[in-house]
Design an enzyme around this catalytic site. Structure first.
Site, short mmCIF file in Angstrom:
data_model
loop_
_atom_site.label_atom_id
_atom_site.label_comp_id
_atom_site.label_asym_id
_atom_site.label_seq_id
_atom_site.Cartn_x
_atom_site.Cartn_y
_atom_site.Cartn_z
N GLU A 60 0.81 -1.22 0.00
CA GLU A 60 0.00 0.00 0.00
C GLU A 60 0.84 1.27 0.00
O GLU A 60 0.50 2.24 -0.68
CB GLU A 60 -0.94 0.01 1.21
CG GLU A 60 -2.12 -0.95 1.12
CD GLU A 60 -1.76 -2.40 1.41
OE1 GLU A 60 -2.62 -3.27 1.21
OE2 GLU A 60 -0.62 -2.65 1.86
N HIS A 129 -10.31 -5.81 9.84
CA HIS A 129 -11.11 -5.53 8.65
C HIS A 129 -12.37 -4.74 9.00
O HIS A 129 -13.28 -4.63 8.17
CB HIS A 129 -11.51 -6.84 7.96
CG HIS A 129 -10.37 -7.57 7.33
ND1 HIS A 129 -9.40 -8.18 8.07
CD2 HIS A 129 -10.05 -7.78 6.02
CE1 HIS A 129 -8.52 -8.76 7.27
NE2 HIS A 129 -8.89 -8.51 6.02
#
Length: 327
Positions: A60, A129
């Site tokens: 990322e 998450h």
């Protein structure tokens, strides 16, 4: 009008803007052949090629930094975070680079960058998450932060975000992708800095955003049956906050309930309370009520997960108490 799922509304926005502007591109994990973790970019690589819909490694910080550089040199990148929680790995690139470069370059560079993807508390996705990152980035100068809540505003807001010359964090809720709504056939855009008055009322102002808009509307059905008349505002723009709309409502109702999925400590609601007290304290007939998530990592257990976030019954109770001066 055509009934459309939210994930398809987002896909339509990207497709339309890529067709209009050859500098618009998408990058992220599995955005190409797989079509994105929630199918927002499904089959777009077939139409626009594998360089404009670029599958990246699981890195990322690297592909976010690449997107910032691409934006500096004239492209309009859209980053998809497979899960917004993963973008904490790119916090430096988003804050120190994307948010600041227009300023630190003396205006020589613009950063037309959209960072979008799923977040929020899902159905047993576990703590890592189930992140709500809006408050993490709220303090970063130079960013715009938007939270969509319906297929209609998702499409119109994303189209505007892609055309904006500033970095926009675009939050989508993981449990809203299958929400359906009739969308106009004609093209449309929505402002990135305006709240939406979802329901007009006289008794109390309820400020909310993202998935909690739907919890609030569920609670409103009960409140209406009991004779209450709440005004509901979907903030949409989390940075900057639309205080013209917020202020007009508070001057009418003189009571405020904030409903958020963000954590209580340092959340969007905390900023709202501070700003309302700074600007509108004399308009209040009662202290601002804030309903927020528990300050704990989201449990995997489904029952415990539901207990960490605000439920419609809590909203009903809060409105009853503040309207009846029982706070």
């Amino acid at each position: 009008m055509a009934e459309t799922f939210m994930f398809n509304a987002l896909r339509e926005a990207i497709d339309e803007e890529m067709g209009y502007d050859p500098t618009v591109c998408v990058m992220g994990e599995d955005v190409g052949h797989y079509g994105g973790s929630y199918k927002v970019t499904k089959d777009l690589y077939k139409k626009y090629g594998e360089l404009r819909i670029l599958d990246t490694p699981i890195a990322e910080n690297s592909f976010t930094g690449m997107a910032v550089g691409a934006a500096m040199t004239g492209l309009r990148p859209i980053i998809e975070g497979m899960n917004m929680g993963f973008l904490l790995l790119a916090f430096n690139q988003i804050s120190n680079n994307a948010g600041m470069l227009r300023y630190t370059s003396g205006g020589n560079f613009k950063i037309p960058l959209v960072i979008r993807g799923p977040g929020g508390v899902g159905r047993q996705l576990g703590a890592e998450h189930s992140q709500r990152l809006e408050a993490y980035f709220q303090a970063v100068p130079g960013l715009k932060i938007v939270a969509c809540s319906t297929p209609y505003n998702a499409k119109g807001l994303l189209k505007s975000a892609i055309r904006d010359s500033n970095p926009v964090l675009f939050f989508e809720h993981v449990l809203l992708y299958n929400l359906k709504e009739d969308l106009p056939e004609e093209e449309y855009w929505l402002p990135l800095d305006k709240a939406e008055v979802v329901r007009r009322g006289q008794d109390v102002t309820i400020l909310t955003y993202s998935r909690m808009r739907h919890h609030v509307l569920q609670a409103v059905k009960t409140l209406e049956q009991e004779g209450y008349d709440p005004e509901v505002i979907d903030l949409i723009s989390l940075k900057p906050l639309d205080f013209d709309t917020i202020g007009a409502s508070i001057r009418k109702t003189h009571r405020v309930v904030i409903v958020e999925e963000c954590m209580r400590t340092g959340g969007i609601g905390a900023e709202l309370v501070a700003s309302i007290n700074d600007r509108l304290f004399d308009e209040l007939d009662a202290p601002v009520v804030r309903l927020s998530s528990q300050d704990i990592p989201t449990p995997y257990n489904g029952t415990l997960e539901n207990l960490t976030i605000v439920q419609p019954a809590q909203i009903v109770e809060a409105v009853q108490k503040i309207v009846n001066n029982q706070m």
